[in-house]
Design an enzyme around this catalytic site. Structure first.
Site, PDB file in Angstrom:
ATOM      1  N   GLU A 193       0.759  -1.519   0.094  1.00  0.00           N
ATOM      2  CA  GLU A 193       0.141   0.048   0.025  1.00  0.00           C
ATOM      3  C   GLU A 193       0.789   1.930   0.244  1.00  0.00           C
ATOM      4  OE1 GLU A 193      -2.731  -0.536   3.638  1.00  0.00           O
ATOM      5  OE2 GLU A 193      -4.139  -1.690   1.800  1.00  0.00           O
ATOM      6  N   LYS A 213       2.208  10.767   0.130  1.00  0.00           N
ATOM      7  CA  LYS A 213       3.477  10.202   0.803  1.00  0.00           C
ATOM      8  C   LYS A 213       4.814  11.458   0.353  1.00  0.00           C
ATOM      9  CE  LYS A 213       6.259   6.281   1.811  1.00  0.00           C
ATOM     10  NZ  LYS A 213       6.561   4.451   1.081  1.00  0.00           N
ATOM     11  N   VAL A 256      -4.681 -21.219 -15.218  1.00  0.00           N
ATOM     12  CA  VAL A 256      -3.383 -21.592 -15.762  1.00  0.00           C
ATOM     13  C   VAL A 256      -3.269 -23.151 -15.059  1.00  0.00           C
ATOM     14  CG1 VAL A 256      -1.409 -20.774 -17.074  1.00  0.00           C
ATOM     15  CG2 VAL A 256      -2.990 -19.532 -17.358  1.00  0.00           C
ATOM     16  N   THR A 273       8.967  -0.594  -2.650  1.00  0.00           N
ATOM     17  CA  THR A 273      10.275  -0.421  -3.851  1.00  0.00           C
ATOM     18  C   THR A 273       9.192  -1.350  -4.514  1.00  0.00           C
ATOM     19  OG1 THR A 273      11.630  -1.890  -2.889  1.00  0.00           O
ATOM     20  CG2 THR A 273      12.144   0.115  -2.710  1.00  0.00           C
TER      21      THR A 273
HETATM   22  C1  LIG Z   1       4.365  -8.187   3.149  1.00  0.00           C
HETATM   23  C2  LIG Z   1       4.079  -7.324   1.936  1.00  0.00           C
HETATM   24  C3  LIG Z   1       4.117  -6.056   1.968  1.00  0.00           C
HETATM   25  C4  LIG Z   1       4.302  -5.071   0.668  1.00  0.00           C
HETATM   26  N1  LIG Z   1       3.877  -3.718   0.769  1.00  0.00           N
HETATM   27  C5  LIG Z   1       4.699  -2.955  -1.130  1.00  0.00           C
HETATM   28  C6  LIG Z   1       4.847  -1.870  -0.399  1.00  0.00           C
HETATM   29  O1  LIG Z   1       4.529  -1.480   0.657  1.00  0.00           O
HETATM   30  N2  LIG Z   1       4.802  -1.249  -2.214  1.00  0.00           N
HETATM   31  C7  LIG Z   1       5.108  -1.714  -3.251  1.00  0.00           C
HETATM   32  O2  LIG Z   1       5.387  -1.687  -4.257  1.00  0.00           O
HETATM   33  N3  LIG Z   1       4.901  -3.343  -2.917  1.00  0.00           N
HETATM   34  C8  LIG Z   1       4.619  -4.082  -1.335  1.00  0.00           C
HETATM   35  N4  LIG Z   1       4.339  -5.637  -1.535  1.00  0.00           N
HETATM   36  C9  LIG Z   1       4.453  -5.936  -2.814  1.00  0.00           C
HETATM   37  C10 LIG Z   1       3.367  -6.183  -3.695  1.00  0.00           C
HETATM   38  O3  LIG Z   1       2.303  -6.719  -2.948  1.00  0.00           O
HETATM   39  C11 LIG Z   1       3.265  -6.965  -5.478  1.00  0.00           C
HETATM   40  O4  LIG Z   1       4.295  -6.560  -5.899  1.00  0.00           O
HETATM   41  C12 LIG Z   1       1.977  -6.340  -6.011  1.00  0.00           C
HETATM   42  O5  LIG Z   1       0.712  -7.035  -5.369  1.00  0.00           O
HETATM   43  C13 LIG Z   1       2.019  -6.957  -6.874  1.00  0.00           C
HETATM   44  O6  LIG Z   1       2.173  -8.388  -6.626  1.00  0.00           O
HETATM   45  P1  LIG Z   1       1.659  -9.901  -7.842  1.00  0.00           P
HETATM   46  O7  LIG Z   1       0.675  -9.106  -8.870  1.00  0.00           O
HETATM   47  O8  LIG Z   1       3.276  -9.801  -8.281  1.00  0.00           O
HETATM   48  O9  LIG Z   1       1.407 -10.757  -7.563  1.00  0.00           O
HETATM   49  P2  LIG Z   1      -0.528 -11.793  -6.547  1.00  0.00           P
HETATM   50  O10 LIG Z   1      -1.021  -9.701  -5.927  1.00  0.00           O
HETATM   51  O11 LIG Z   1       0.227 -12.316  -5.894  1.00  0.00           O
HETATM   52  O12 LIG Z   1      -0.998 -11.905  -7.960  1.00  0.00           O
HETATM   53  C14 LIG Z   1      -0.743 -13.186  -8.754  1.00  0.00           C
HETATM   54  C15 LIG Z   1      -1.875 -12.584  -9.428  1.00  0.00           C
HETATM   55  O13 LIG Z   1      -1.594 -14.348 -10.648  1.00  0.00           O
HETATM   56  C16 LIG Z   1      -2.516 -14.755 -10.353  1.00  0.00           C
HETATM   57  N5  LIG Z   1      -2.772 -16.321 -10.679  1.00  0.00           N
HETATM   58  C17 LIG Z   1      -1.935 -16.824  -9.855  1.00  0.00           C
HETATM   59  N6  LIG Z   1      -1.865 -18.376 -10.057  1.00  0.00           N
HETATM   60  C18 LIG Z   1      -2.443 -18.403 -11.511  1.00  0.00           C
HETATM   61  C19 LIG Z   1      -3.183 -19.781 -12.226  1.00  0.00           C
HETATM   62  N7  LIG Z   1      -2.371 -20.939 -12.024  1.00  0.00           N
HETATM   63  N8  LIG Z   1      -3.891 -19.045 -13.247  1.00  0.00           N
HETATM   64  C20 LIG Z   1      -3.827 -18.230 -13.853  1.00  0.00           C
HETATM   65  N9  LIG Z   1      -3.865 -16.865 -13.054  1.00  0.00           N
HETATM   66  C21 LIG Z   1      -3.031 -17.358 -12.376  1.00  0.00           C
HETATM   67  C22 LIG Z   1      -3.661 -14.868  -9.667  1.00  0.00           C
HETATM   68  O14 LIG Z   1      -4.654 -14.263  -9.732  1.00  0.00           O
HETATM   69  C23 LIG Z   1      -3.130 -13.259  -9.065  1.00  0.00           C
HETATM   70  O15 LIG Z   1      -4.355 -12.332  -9.644  1.00  0.00           O
HETATM   71  C24 LIG Z   1       4.458  -6.001  -0.648  1.00  0.00           C
HETATM   72  C25 LIG Z   1       3.814  -7.002  -0.378  1.00  0.00           C
HETATM   73  C26 LIG Z   1       4.293  -8.539   0.798  1.00  0.00           C
HETATM   74  C27 LIG Z   1       4.433  -9.768   0.833  1.00  0.00           C
END
Ligand SMILES: Cc1cc2nc3c(=O)[nH]c(=O)nc-3n(C[C@H](O)[C@H](O)[C@H](O)COP(=O)(O)OP(=O)(O)OC[C@H]3O[C@@H](n4cnc5c(N)ncnc54)[C@H](O)[C@@H]3O)c2cc1C
Length: 493
Positions: A29, A58, A165, A324
């Protein structure tokens, strides 16, 4: 959105496949100021997206309780701004004098407009004409922001399909030919973008791209999160408070605080972490549920491997101390567009691309490691292990050596030979803010040259300047349109 904005008009088709059964991580967030460039680049006004995502401004991050040194128990890592042109030189000069034993003011909070704004819950946007642009980031509800960008992407022409997938089929060159989905025909494409989160379904599982763990110098691998109510004043900073086995974030949104404890499961159980988080929030008796998460810290070796690009947690993650992760996503997508637009998809292009992204990961890791390495807490094994950690990159060793020898790190960091990924002022902030200076028995009274700058003048300048900025709550009730002429004038030292 980055791909859609750059590529749809060139005839590229984009389809997002998203599982109906696997949720998003749902945290994240906080951001860096670079997110401003993301929205600016897409032409999305703050007044459009911020209210939809309960977003706030921020100014930077306060680090509480990371150092036990007197006077350095708390410091602020500001987002730099053009106004810092007037105080940055003084800050660096004083810090340098202090590393050479002069008794001068070096606490970063005394030198930056962002620290003054954050301390007073002010928004980093001036209410009236003001000659300097103040750089800022945002806090937002991660779920709402995802939904908002989803809607906008579909409006732009991105196709969306809910499907799970199950795997990928490789062709004879080892490239991904198609992905198979539950209840449907395999889906083919020229390029596959793996954004499946920590699962890394394509980049790691299908292509077997090696993963480099950072666990030998970043110990945290779990988090527990829960919201708390927010009052009428909305802070304009993230607060990062050191706890027994990690740290707690406190992020203000318009309707609540987001809180979470990032900790190392080698030193603390999930139950103990939740109890400590609740206790520190005064929520021990509350039945508000907490969410527990696991984190995989490190990166893949090749973010662009064959015809697959990994973006987000699938490509890697450095714990969220400096918020980040979204910047990695933004940079990865933007660099990829650059390479595609240049028409260069050769092996050499892959190598150059991956080197760039890896450098970004390593530089950020080093900056985050510095928070832990320079801690002076000795209350738990966790903090002692962090302070004693000797797994440091050569670049970091070199930076510490220069600093502790009283030599300037500015030239080497400035040309990004060491301390890559963070600007000079950030390195001075962390070292000075933690009170890390060469050990000396006595400080000497500053010479006239060392004492060149008057703290009273700096204080007057910053006191006068903050009068131009309204309270965060007030600014958020009526967000003005972006001043496009000024918004790109960024000062980065
Ligand atoms: C504790 C914590 C705090 C964080 N704080 C920050 C912050 O302050 N600032 C910041 O920039 N980042 C932060 N992050 C990182 C940030 O949350 C992520 O970089 C961001 O939300 C992007 O996540 P993502 O889309 O890569 O993965 P996810 O949000 O996990 O999304 C994965 C997607 O892939 C899909 N998916 C998975 N498997 C399949 C499948 N088999 N078939 C089809 N679809 C699939 C899911 O449905 C989902 O939509 C934090 C992370 C954590 C763990």
């Amino acid at each position: 959105m980055i791909f859609a904005h750059a590529l749809l008009r060139k005839g590229v088709e984009i389809e997002v496949l998203e599982s109906p059964t696997v949720g998003i991580i749902g945290v994240g967030e906080g951001s860096t100021p670079w997110l401003r460039g993301f929205f600016d680049g897409l032409g999305i006004e703050e007044s459009e997206w911020m209210p939809a995502c309960n977003a706030t401004y921020k100014c930077g991050i306060t680090f509480d309780g990371w150092s036990t040194k007197e006077g350095f128990e708390s410091y602020f890592h500001p987002f730099a701004s053009m106004l810092d042109n007037l105080t940055m030189t003084q800050f660096v000069h004083n810090a340098h004098a202090r590393t050479n034993g002069a008794d001068v003011e070096t606490h970063p909070n005394r030198f930056f407009i962002a620290a003054y704004l954050a301390e007073r819950n002010l928004a980093p946007k001036p209410a009236r004409a003001f000659p300097f642009d103040v750089w800022y980031g945002y806090h937002f509800d991660a779920v709402l922001l995802g939904e908002y960008l989803h809607r906008r992407a579909v409006e732009l022409g991105v196709r969306y399909r809910e499907c799970h997938v199950t795997g990928a089929q490789l062709d004879e060159r080892g490239e991904i030919a198609s992905v198979s989905i539950r209840d449907g025909e395999p889906v083919t494409a020229d390029i596959f973008v793996d954004c499946t989160g920590f699962a890394g379904l394509l980049i790691q599982k299908a292509l077997g791209t090696p993963f480099v763990s950072f666990s030998n110098n970043l110990f945290n691998d779990a988090a527990v999160a829960m919201p708390t109510p927010i009052g009428s004043d909305i802070p304009s900073q993230t607060i990062s408070t050191a706890l027994k086995h990690g740290w707690r974030w406190k992020i203000p949104l318009t309707n609540r605080f987001g809180n979470g404890y990032v900790y190392s499961s080698a030193f603390c159980s999930a139950d103990d972490a939740e109890r400590e988080l609740r206790e520190s929030l005064g929520m021990l008796d509350s039945d508000m549920p907490a969410r527990h998460l696991k984190m995989k810290i490190g990166r893949v070796t090749r973010h662009w491997n064959k015809n697959c690009l990994a973006v987000g947690l699938a490509q890697g993650f450095i714990e969220p101390l400096e918020a980040t992760a979204l910047l990695f996503i933004q940079r990865t997508a933007m660099h990829f567009v650059e390479f595609l637009e240049a028409g260069d998809v050769s092996e050499a292009a892959h190598d150059r691309f991956n080197q760039r992204i890896n450098d970004h990961f390593e530089g950020t890791r080093d900056y985050i490691v510095t928070h832990y390495k320079t801690n002076t807490r000795r209350d738990t094994d966790y903090w002692r292990a962090n302070a004693e950690n000797t797994n440091l990159s050569d670049s970091l060793r070199q930076l510490y050596a220069l600093w502790m020898a009283g030599r300037s790190i500015a030239p080497d960091v400035g040309r990004q030979a060491i301390g890559k990924g963070y600007p000079v002022f950030s390195w001075y902030c962390i070292m000075s803010g933690m009170g890390i200076f060469p050990d000396r028995n006595d400080l000497h009274p500053p010479t006239a040259a060392e004492n060149r700058y008057s703290m009273e003048e700096i204080d007057n300048l910053l006191q006068r300047s903050v009068r131009n900025f309204p309270g965060q709550r007030e600014m958020l009730t009526n967000i003005p349109p972006k001043n496009r002429e000024r918004s790109l004038q960024i000062y980065f030292w």
